[in-house]
Enzyme design. Structure first.
Site, short mmCIF file in Angstrom:
data_model
loop_
_atom_site.label_atom_id
_atom_site.label_comp_id
_atom_site.label_asym_id
_atom_site.label_seq_id
_atom_site.Cartn_x
_atom_site.Cartn_y
_atom_site.Cartn_z
N HIS A 100 -1.62 -5.74 0.91
CA HIS A 100 -2.92 -6.39 1.45
C HIS A 100 -2.77 -8.46 0.58
O HIS A 100 -1.57 -7.43 -0.17
CB HIS A 100 -4.32 -5.66 0.46
CG HIS A 100 -4.84 -6.86 0.02
ND1 HIS A 100 -6.51 -6.58 0.75
CD2 HIS A 100 -5.58 -7.03 -0.86
CE1 HIS A 100 -7.29 -7.99 -0.67
NE2 HIS A 100 -6.38 -8.02 -1.07
N TYR A 114 -12.20 -3.87 -3.66
CA TYR A 114 -12.44 -3.51 -2.24
C TYR A 114 -14.51 -3.71 -2.02
O TYR A 114 -14.70 -3.49 -0.79
CB TYR A 114 -12.92 -2.47 -1.19
CG TYR A 114 -11.08 -2.18 -0.94
CD1 TYR A 114 -10.27 -3.47 0.17
CD2 TYR A 114 -10.41 -1.30 -1.00
CE1 TYR A 114 -9.38 -3.19 0.18
CE2 TYR A 114 -8.62 -1.47 -0.14
CZ TYR A 114 -8.32 -2.39 0.10
OH TYR A 114 -7.04 -2.16 1.31
N LYS A 134 0.35 -1.33 -0.02
CA LYS A 134 -0.01 -0.17 -0.27
C LYS A 134 1.43 1.32 -0.41
O LYS A 134 1.93 1.26 -0.21
CB LYS A 134 -0.40 0.26 1.00
CG LYS A 134 -2.26 -1.34 1.16
CD LYS A 134 -2.66 -1.60 2.18
CE LYS A 134 -3.74 -2.68 2.56
NZ LYS A 134 -4.52 -2.53 4.08
N GLU A 173 -8.57 -10.80 -7.96
CA GLU A 173 -8.29 -9.58 -8.00
C GLU A 173 -6.41 -10.06 -8.45
O GLU A 173 -6.56 -9.27 -9.52
CB GLU A 173 -7.38 -9.94 -6.32
CG GLU A 173 -8.70 -9.47 -5.23
CD GLU A 173 -7.98 -9.83 -3.48
OE1 GLU A 173 -7.03 -10.34 -4.03
OE2 GLU A 173 -8.98 -9.98 -2.70
N ASN A 199 -2.05 -0.97 7.17
CA ASN A 199 -1.47 -2.21 7.61
C ASN A 199 -0.30 -2.95 6.60
O ASN A 199 0.38 -3.87 6.73
CB ASN A 199 -1.94 -3.28 7.87
CG ASN A 199 -3.52 -2.82 6.91
OD1 ASN A 199 -3.26 -2.77 5.37
ND2 ASN A 199 -4.32 -4.52 7.15
P1 CMP Z 1 -7.12 -4.91 3.56
O1 CMP Z 1 -6.90 -6.59 3.77
O2 CMP Z 1 -6.76 -4.45 2.33
O3 CMP Z 1 -8.71 -5.37 3.43
C1 CMP Z 1 -9.60 -4.40 3.66
C2 CMP Z 1 -8.22 -3.01 4.74
O4 CMP Z 1 -9.34 -1.63 5.36
C3 CMP Z 1 -8.03 -3.48 5.88
O5 CMP Z 1 -6.87 -4.32 4.91
C4 CMP Z 1 -7.62 -2.32 6.55
O6 CMP Z 1 -6.52 -1.90 6.06
C5 CMP Z 1 -8.30 -1.12 6.28
N1 CMP Z 1 -9.14 -1.54 7.49
C6 CMP Z 1 -9.91 0.04 7.39
N2 CMP Z 1 -10.74 -0.12 9.15
C7 CMP Z 1 -10.50 -1.47 9.34
C8 CMP Z 1 -11.57 -1.71 10.35
N3 CMP Z 1 -11.56 -1.53 11.28
N4 CMP Z 1 -11.71 -3.16 10.01
C9 CMP Z 1 -11.14 -3.96 8.68
N5 CMP Z 1 -10.37 -3.71 7.79
C10 CMP Z 1 -10.05 -2.02 8.21
#
Ligand code: CMP
Length: 137
Positions: free
Chosen positions: A115, A49, A9, A126, A112
């Protein structure tokens, strides 16, 4: 043999962690089958998403993924989907085990770092979305 999608990311790219994250993937004996640095377009990100469309954080995660360069990587190997998910650690870095990418390198759920596809169906969807041109190998 499985192929899965990894996205680094914007925060991971901005923090110069492309090499560190890719090093860990390759050190695990997984193979990079496709790799590109891109500016994601909004439509692709919203499609990516789609399962989170009704969640309160949907707009924020889409904005974030469009906010700067990202790396899209296709990773191949035996049980690659599960191996990569385990290496990334829990979605919330505060819950991620030390030794995982998030457990070592991240602190917030909004940023984080990566993904990765959750299962075979998500990986196929994806990879088609992020590598419409196909993979190199
Ligand atoms: P990712 O694996 O990219 O999939 C969805 C993303 O939403 C997740 O990682 C997080 O970076 C982001 N995100 C932000 N807030 C939340 C939340 N409360 N719960 C889950 N994902 C979240």
């Amino acid at each position: 043999m499985e192929t899965t999608l990894v996205l680094i990311k914007p925060g991971g790219v901005a923090r110069n962690l492309i090499g560190e994250i890719t090093r860990r993937v390759e050190a695990r004996d997984l193979t990079v089958a496709g790799l590109k640095l891109i500016l994601a377009d909004r439509a692709t990100v919203e499609e990516h998403y789609a399962e989170h469309r009704e969640r309160p954080f949907f707009a924020d995660v889409c904005n974030y993924l469009c906010s700067g360069p990202i790396v899209a990587m296709a990773v191949r190997g035996t049980n690659a989907i599960r191996a990569i998910r385990t290496m990334m650690g829990a979605t919330n870095p505060l819950d991620a085990t030390p030794g995982t990418i998030r457990g070592d390198l991240a602190l917030s759920i909004e940023d984080n770092l990566t993904h990765s596809s959750s299962d075979e169906e998500a990986a196929a969807r994806e990879l088609a979305l992020w590598f419409p041109e196909g993979m190199v190998s």
